[in-house]
Design a protein around this motif. Sequence first.
Motif, mmCIF file in Angstrom:
data_model
loop_
_atom_site.group_PDB
_atom_site.id
_atom_site.type_symbol
_atom_site.label_atom_id
_atom_site.label_comp_id
_atom_site.label_asym_id
_atom_site.label_seq_id
_atom_site.Cartn_x
_atom_site.Cartn_y
_atom_site.Cartn_z
ATOM 1 N N VAL A 166 0.840 -1.205 0.000
ATOM 2 C CA VAL A 166 0.000 0.000 0.000
ATOM 3 C C VAL A 166 0.872 1.251 0.000
ATOM 4 O O VAL A 166 0.646 2.191 -0.767
ATOM 5 N N LEU A 224 -7.006 0.775 -3.989
ATOM 6 C CA LEU A 224 -6.384 -0.254 -3.148
ATOM 7 C C LEU A 224 -7.395 -0.663 -2.085
ATOM 8 O O LEU A 224 -7.668 0.086 -1.144
ATOM 9 N N ARG A 253 -8.717 -3.397 0.742
ATOM 10 C CA ARG A 253 -8.371 -4.508 1.625
ATOM 11 C C ARG A 253 -9.644 -5.160 2.145
ATOM 12 O O ARG A 253 -10.330 -4.618 3.012
ATOM 13 N N LEU A 269 -5.107 -7.695 -0.375
ATOM 14 C CA LEU A 269 -5.174 -6.392 -1.026
ATOM 15 C C LEU A 269 -5.591 -6.592 -2.475
ATOM 16 O O LEU A 269 -4.929 -7.316 -3.221
#
Length: 277
Positions: free
Chosen positions: A171, A184, A186, A192
């Motif tokens: 990240v 991005l 999660r 991810l």
Amino acid sequence: MNYNLICTDIDGTLLNADRYLSDTTVSAFANLPTDTVGVNFPTVLASSRMPSAMYYLQEGLGIKNAPLIAYNGGLILGENGVCIESHTMPLGILEALLPHHAKYTYNLSIYADDDWFTDQEDFWSLREINNTRVTPTYQSALDSLETLRKAQRAPHKLMCMGDVGEIDSIVSHLSDIYSDAVHLYRSKDTYLEITPKHIDKAKALRILLENNFDFGMDTVMAFGDNHNDEELIKHAGFGVAVANATDQLKRLANYVSPFTNKEDAVAKAIERFVSGQ
């Protein structure tokens, strides 16, 4: 209120503890009203999964060849798998991740169209095979990059699975440079998902409705559990959050089920709100 279509997330929403469809869920979908010529009630699966990881669930629900939304909206397929829209990310993002990946042990999975490439059989790839019933092509990430480059293709999704600290590092590595190009996401501390920035399930569903149906979002019942479902739940006519959903999703929902995905939340909501309409 009458509903014309059901759109549901898969993992954490539709599937039970065995990562499949319970008998209760299959029965609920089978009992949905049909039209005057017996055509099935429109149902769209919307997931971060690749298409092949959704087809067996469509078969289980009796909606084989129905439209679907893959990669959180990155790939929109109409009836019989006809591509309506496809959104990929620049190959340069994968290229920028390779030196970082070489220093760590996390699994890097590369998804393009209906292909899944990863460099080794490990805990993470075996877990995904078990969860999605899809087997990847095993080759190095560099070879996957070259495969895509030669075919003039690009990824719909990159997924990194591994140690929390390593995922944190990815990240940090990508966010400063590519925050305007990719999202991005999660789904867990150890997962991810990297997808093109300006896609979501609600945008994809609107496009699908415009191409395949004669009604809009206001008559859609949608189901979800996590951050990538927020736009869908917010913009559907009736958004349902399962009991195990995030607090934010529950705040956006029209209805919060008292049941989790493992307790047939989707099926019970369908039976309550749709089957008798």
